[in-house]
Enzyme design. Sequence first.
Site, PDB file in Angstrom:
ATOM      1  CE  LYS A   1       4.480   8.582  -1.522  1.00  0.00           C
ATOM      2  NZ  LYS A   1       3.389   8.345  -1.829  1.00  0.00           N
TER       3      LYS A   1
ATOM      4  NE  ARG B 232       2.941   6.256   4.880  1.00  0.00           N
ATOM      5  CZ  ARG B 232       2.047   6.466   3.862  1.00  0.00           C
ATOM      6  NH1 ARG B 232       1.445   6.634   4.364  1.00  0.00           N
ATOM      7  NH2 ARG B 232       2.374   5.162   2.761  1.00  0.00           N
TER       8      ARG B 232
ATOM      9  NE  ARG C 104      -0.646  -1.537  -3.917  1.00  0.00           N
ATOM     10  CZ  ARG C 104       0.443  -0.708  -3.761  1.00  0.00           C
ATOM     11  NH1 ARG C 104       1.552  -0.324  -4.872  1.00  0.00           N
ATOM     12  NH2 ARG C 104       0.235   0.492  -2.851  1.00  0.00           N
TER      13      ARG C 104
END
Length: 192
Positions: free
Chosen positions: A14, A89, A134
């Site tokens: 995305k 979501r 991350r």
Amino acid sequence: MKTFILFGPPGAGKGTHAGAITQKYNLRHISTGELLRAEIAAGTKLGIEAKKLMDAGSLVPDSVVEGMIESAYDTVKGVEGFLLDGFPRTIRQAQDLDAILQKRGAKVDGVISLMISDDTIRKRISGRALAEGRADDADPEVIENRIRTYHSQTEPLIGYYKAQGKYHEIDLNEGSIEVNRAKVLSLVAGLG
């Protein structure tokens, strides 16, 4: 004002494809993940609470995310519309988004669904953890929780948007970023 939703499991690409879509169609990319990470980096109260939830692989409360979305719709100018990434979501969030847009005379114009398998999710998220540093992507247990959360809470949106004729799916399990980007842009061109 157009509104498109970029949909798919974690690691589907995305964030990778959003830039090309927004640039080509003069849309504002609203990534709830990026908004939340900015709050975390700033050390705000919202950021501290969001970090606890994200570190566990859980979703942030609807009211927080929806407030950020409404703020963007009310303050961003000079674009043809919005590309939402990471929102909605859940079915509840989708219904809330419909209400947010209806108040502004807008609607969801299309859902662009980037689909990959669970194995591909695991590979991509692990790779992203190394490449981008991350920490929230490095823990296998957190990754599995994200996959479970996606299947149980987010996947039902497929039926919600299919029933409205707004759902459009692309298989991105294979192919280079460039090949997949061409597929994505071709799909978006057909929605305009």
